[in-house]
Scaffold this active site. Structure first.
Site, PDB file in Angstrom:
ATOM      1  N   GLY A   1       0.827  -1.196   0.000  1.00  0.00           N
ATOM      2  CA  GLY A   1       0.000   0.000   0.000  1.00  0.00           C
ATOM      3  C   GLY A   1       0.863   1.248   0.000  1.00  0.00           C
ATOM      4  O   GLY A   1       2.082   1.181   0.184  1.00  0.00           O
TER       5      GLY A   1
ATOM      6  N   SER B   1      -0.896   4.479   4.754  1.00  0.00           N
ATOM      7  CA  SER B   1      -2.152   3.815   4.422  1.00  0.00           C
ATOM      8  C   SER B   1      -2.661   2.920   5.541  1.00  0.00           C
ATOM      9  O   SER B   1      -3.828   2.539   5.562  1.00  0.00           O
ATOM     10  CB  SER B   1      -1.979   2.977   3.156  1.00  0.00           C
ATOM     11  N   GLY B   2      -1.769   2.553   6.469  1.00  0.00           N
ATOM     12  CA  GLY B   2      -2.135   1.622   7.522  1.00  0.00           C
ATOM     13  C   GLY B   2      -1.674   0.204   7.265  1.00  0.00           C
ATOM     14  O   GLY B   2      -2.077  -0.726   7.957  1.00  0.00           O
TER      15      GLY B   2
ATOM     16  N   SER C   1       1.224  -1.215   7.778  1.00  0.00           N
ATOM     17  CA  SER C   1       1.966  -1.803   8.898  1.00  0.00           C
ATOM     18  C   SER C   1       1.022  -2.245  10.005  1.00  0.00           C
ATOM     19  O   SER C   1       1.198  -3.316  10.597  1.00  0.00           O
ATOM     20  CB  SER C   1       2.985  -0.800   9.449  1.00  0.00           C
TER      21      SER C   1
ATOM     22  N   ALA D   1      12.897  -5.542  11.582  1.00  0.00           N
ATOM     23  CA  ALA D   1      12.977  -4.126  11.198  1.00  0.00           C
ATOM     24  C   ALA D   1      14.134  -3.945  10.225  1.00  0.00           C
ATOM     25  O   ALA D   1      15.275  -4.290  10.533  1.00  0.00           O
ATOM     26  CB  ALA D   1      13.174  -3.256  12.430  1.00  0.00           C
ATOM     27  N   THR D   2      13.854  -3.399   9.046  1.00  0.00           N
ATOM     28  CA  THR D   2      14.884  -3.260   8.017  1.00  0.00           C
ATOM     29  C   THR D   2      15.472  -1.853   7.936  1.00  0.00           C
ATOM     30  O   THR D   2      16.354  -1.603   7.119  1.00  0.00           O
ATOM     31  CB  THR D   2      14.317  -3.628   6.640  1.00  0.00           C
TER      32      THR D   2
ATOM     33  N   HIS E   1       6.118   2.985  15.941  1.00  0.00           N
ATOM     34  CA  HIS E   1       5.980   1.581  15.560  1.00  0.00           C
ATOM     35  C   HIS E   1       6.263   0.675  16.759  1.00  0.00           C
ATOM     36  O   HIS E   1       5.549  -0.306  16.999  1.00  0.00           O
ATOM     37  CB  HIS E   1       6.953   1.240  14.421  1.00  0.00           C
TER      38      HIS E   1
ATOM     39  N   ARG F   1       3.401   0.454  19.325  1.00  0.00           N
ATOM     40  CA  ARG F   1       2.235  -0.312  18.892  1.00  0.00           C
ATOM     41  C   ARG F   1       2.414  -1.804  19.104  1.00  0.00           C
ATOM     42  O   ARG F   1       1.438  -2.541  19.245  1.00  0.00           O
ATOM     43  CB  ARG F   1       1.960  -0.079  17.398  1.00  0.00           C
TER      44      ARG F   1
ATOM     45  N   GLU G   1      16.854  -6.408  14.088  1.00  0.00           N
ATOM     46  CA  GLU G   1      17.170  -5.330  13.165  1.00  0.00           C
ATOM     47  C   GLU G   1      18.082  -5.874  12.070  1.00  0.00           C
ATOM     48  O   GLU G   1      19.188  -6.320  12.341  1.00  0.00           O
ATOM     49  CB  GLU G   1      17.838  -4.175  13.914  1.00  0.00           C
TER      50      GLU G   1
END
Length: 201
Positions: free
Chosen positions: A29, A33-34, A36, A54-55, A72, A75, A84
Site C-alpha cells: 500500500g 495507508s495503515g 503496517s 525491522a529493516t 511503531h 504499537r 534489526e
C-alpha cells in the site's frame, strides 16, 4: 490454504510444494495507508511467536525518523521479539521455524539499503531472497510500499528504486498465499478479489 508453486527463477530452484514452508502474506500500500498496522494485526491473529524484522537504519540525528520508529515500537506487543536487519535479510529468514511468524517491515526500506548494487548484483540478491521466501519454515508477513502510482521520478536513482521495488513486489505476490492492498482506509484481499497476472519469473 496452501498453493502449489512450480518455478525456477534464473537458475535457482524453488520448492514445488508450498506446504513445505510457512504461509506467506504480502501487505502492500501507499505511505500512511495503515499497511503496517494491518500486518501487525495479522501477526497477532497468527497466535504464533512473532519476530518483528525491522529493516530500517536508525539515524539518531534524524528526529522525525526516530519518532516514526518509536511509534511503531509502541504499537507492538511487549512479548514480540525484534531483530534489526538492514541488508542480510536472507540470513534472518532462514532461521525461521514452524510455530514462528516473521513480520518484515519493510521490503522498500531493505531494498533502499541495497540500492548501491549494480543491476546484476541486485538481481542475484533478489533471486536469493525469493528462493528463501519460498522455503522459510516460519510464516512470513512482508510489508511493501507502493511507489509506482505517482509521477515518474526525475532522477535516475529514484527511477531505479521504483522499478526494482515494483518488480520485487510483483514477484513476491506470485509466491504469496495471500496478498492485501491497504488504501483509502480499507483493506482489500487481492487474493480473493483479483485475477493472478502471469509473471515471467
Amino acid at each position: 490454504m496452501y498453493l502449489v508453486f512450480y518455478g525456477e527463477y534464473k537458475g535457482l530452484t524453488w520448492p514445488t510444494d508450498a506446504s513445505s514452508r510457512g504461509t506467506v502474506i504480502l501487505v502492500t500500500g501507499p505511505a500512511r495507508s495503515g499497511k503496517s498496522e494491518w500486518a501487525e494485526t495479522l501477526a497477532q491473529q497468527s497466535e504464533k511467536v512473532v519476530v518483528y524484522v525491522a529493516t530500517a537504519h536508525l539515524d539518531p540525528t534524524d528526529r522525525e525518523w526516530v519518532e516514526r520508529i518509536e511509534r511503531h515500537q509502541q504499537r507492538r506487543p511487549a512479548q514480540w521479539q525484534t531483530r534489526e536487519v538492514s541488508e542480510d535479510l536472507n540470513h534472518c529468514l532462514e532461521k525461521g521455524q514452524k510455530g514462528e511468524c516473521f513480520l518484515v517491515d519493510s521490503l522498500g526500506t531493505w531494498l533502499a539499503n541495497c540500492l548501491d548494487l549494480e543491476e546484476e548484483g541486485w538481481l542475484l540478491v533478489e533471486q536469493r531472497f525469493l528462493a528463501q521466501v519460498a522455503k522459510t519454515q516460519a510464516d512470513l508477513i512482508l510489508v511493501a510500499e507502493e511507489t509506482g502510482w505517482g509521477v515518474v521520478p526525475a532522477y535516475p536513482l529514484g527511477r531505479q528504486f521504483r522499478d526494482r521495488l515494483g518488480n520485487l513486489v510483483r514477484h513476491v505476490g506470485a509466491i504469496a498465499d495471500q496478498v492485501y492492498l491497504v488504501t483509502g482506509g480499507y483493506v482489500l484481499n487481492l487474493t480473493q478479489l483479483g485475477t493472478p497476472l502471469k509473471t515471467n519469473l
